[in-house]
Enzyme design. Structure first.
Site, short mmCIF file in Angstrom:
data_model
loop_
_atom_site.label_atom_id
_atom_site.label_comp_id
_atom_site.label_asym_id
_atom_site.label_seq_id
_atom_site.Cartn_x
_atom_site.Cartn_y
_atom_site.Cartn_z
N ASP A 325 0.83 -1.21 0.00
CA ASP A 325 0.00 0.00 0.00
C ASP A 325 0.86 1.25 0.00
O ASP A 325 0.54 2.25 -0.66
CB ASP A 325 -0.93 0.00 1.22
N SER A 364 3.66 2.66 10.23
CA SER A 364 4.92 2.50 9.51
C SER A 364 5.05 3.42 8.30
O SER A 364 6.11 3.43 7.65
CB SER A 364 5.06 1.05 9.04
#
Length: 385
Positions: A325, A364
């Site tokens: 993603d 993240s």
């Protein structure tokens, strides 16, 4: 990375153009580095404009946006609460094992991609659905903290927020089980004109397959009618792609296994991947962006030679959840900023490399300065070789 050329820092700047967005009626600080201000469109009093600016007192990040407005990244898709279980290995059939730790974090392919756009300091909207529950509040808080606009996020009472069980092994690899919840249920038969107006005024639109195909088709059609490019991430439901959806996308972005399932072809080598991509071209998809994990990525444009991008090595792989993603969203941001295809791949590779070094999907997502610093370090390494 030997032989790769990467642009200097001052090349990475935001390209802007006038792009009216409906129902934006307040000044919001979405990110300590980014400010959105209301400006009235003189040609149409109904549509205020987003003004995107960097606050120079709070950062030295080398971003130099042009005067005017930046057409936003619009992500239409899924939002999940990711329930992380850290385990040494996957259980065998009929076996019960203990997890070392358990934690719930915001995620979902759509929310991940939107959070990435926000962390990269690009104006980003997320449109999707969450339930009226604690998981929904978790996702909203995470996206708002990441600088994402949620003006058209729906909260539904009849379905829980989507969630996923992420089984994270010690080597950083993961296995995921998804519960669709509000991502797959309670959608209106017709998407609202207000939401589609945001799509039509986007710089680029990102879709995934964790929401109903019928929703994706409406969004892709609206984008195509306004000349807005659409990237469809192939991740999500394991079901055939409707041809109607493929007809309205500009770039399809699968990983190797998704490409294999879509085409019914093996993808164990680059030659086989190229042949599988050829089948996608025959389905009407002109550009295919293939994510190859540790082997990097490749962009296939029909009639042209593929552009290969090696992976940028991570110091330590902690969690690969959300890496795909991150790659797709970072590629989209670079593309809407007017970068070359090669530069888009480099930028995306650097973002994904940083992503896998932190546990969790949304936590993240890297900031722009970190991505640029990594790219510059790659240039330095190449020059010293």
């Amino acid at each position: 990375m030997r032989g790769t050329t990467i642009s200097p820092s001052n090349h990475w700047h935001l390209h802007t153009q006038n792009s009216p967005i409906k129902q934006i009626d307040r000044t919001i600080n979405l990110n300590p580095l980014v400010q959105f201000n209301k400006k009235q469109n003189p040609s149409n009093g109904r549509h205020p404009l987003l003004s995107f600016a960097i606050n120079p007192s709070k950062t030295q990040t080398p971003i130099t946006p042009n005067p005017g407005t930046s057409p936003p990244l619009v992500v239409f898709g899924s939002a999940n609460a990711d329930i992380y279980l850290e385990i040494e290995r996957l259980p065998e059939e009929g076996e019960t094992i203990s997890a070392k730790t358990g934690q719930t974090l915001a995620g979902g392919k759509g929310a991940n991609q939107a959070a990435c756009g926000g962390k990269l300091s690009y104006p980003t909207y997320f449109l999707g659905q969450v339930g009226e529950d604690a998981h929904g509040k978790l996702i909203i808080e995470a996206l708002e903290n990441g600088g994402v606009r949620l003006d058209y996020l729906n909260t539904v009472a009849a379905a829980p927020t989507g969630h996923a069980v992420v089984m994270l092994q010690s080597d950083g690899q993961n296995s995921i089980i998804i519960v669709g919840g509000a991502n797959m249920n309670c959608w209106p038969e017709t998407i609202s004109e207000e939401a589609l107006e945001v799509v039509k005024n986007a710089g680029i639109v990102l879709l995934q397959r964790e929401i109903p195909d019928s929703v994706n088709i409406q969004v892709a059609k609206a984008a195509r009618s306004a000349g807005v490019p659409v990237i469809l991430d192939a991740g999500g439901m394991d079901a055939p792609f409707p041809q109607e959806l493929l007809n309205f996308i500009d770039i399809l972005s699968p990983n190797e296994s998704e490409l294999s399932r879509l085409t019914g072809s093996p993808t164990e080598s680059f030659e086989l991947i190229t042949q599988a991509v050829g089948k996608c071209h025959k389905m009407g998809v002109k550009q295919v962006l293939v994510k190859l994990g540790a082997k990097g990525s490749a962009l296939f444009v029909e009639g042209e030679e593929p552009i290969k991008q090696p992976a940028i090595s991570a110091a330590k792989v902690i969690d690969t959840t959300g890496a795909g993603d991150t790659f797709t969203a970072a590629f989209a941001v670079a593309l809407v900023e007017g970068k070359s295809k090669k530069e888009c791949l480099e930028f995306a590779a650097a973002a994904a490399s940083l992503c896998v070094q932190v546990k969790g999907a949304i936590p993240s997502m890297p900031e722009r300065k970190s991505v640029l610093d990594l790219l510059h370090s790659q240039v330095t390494d190449i020059r010293h070789k």
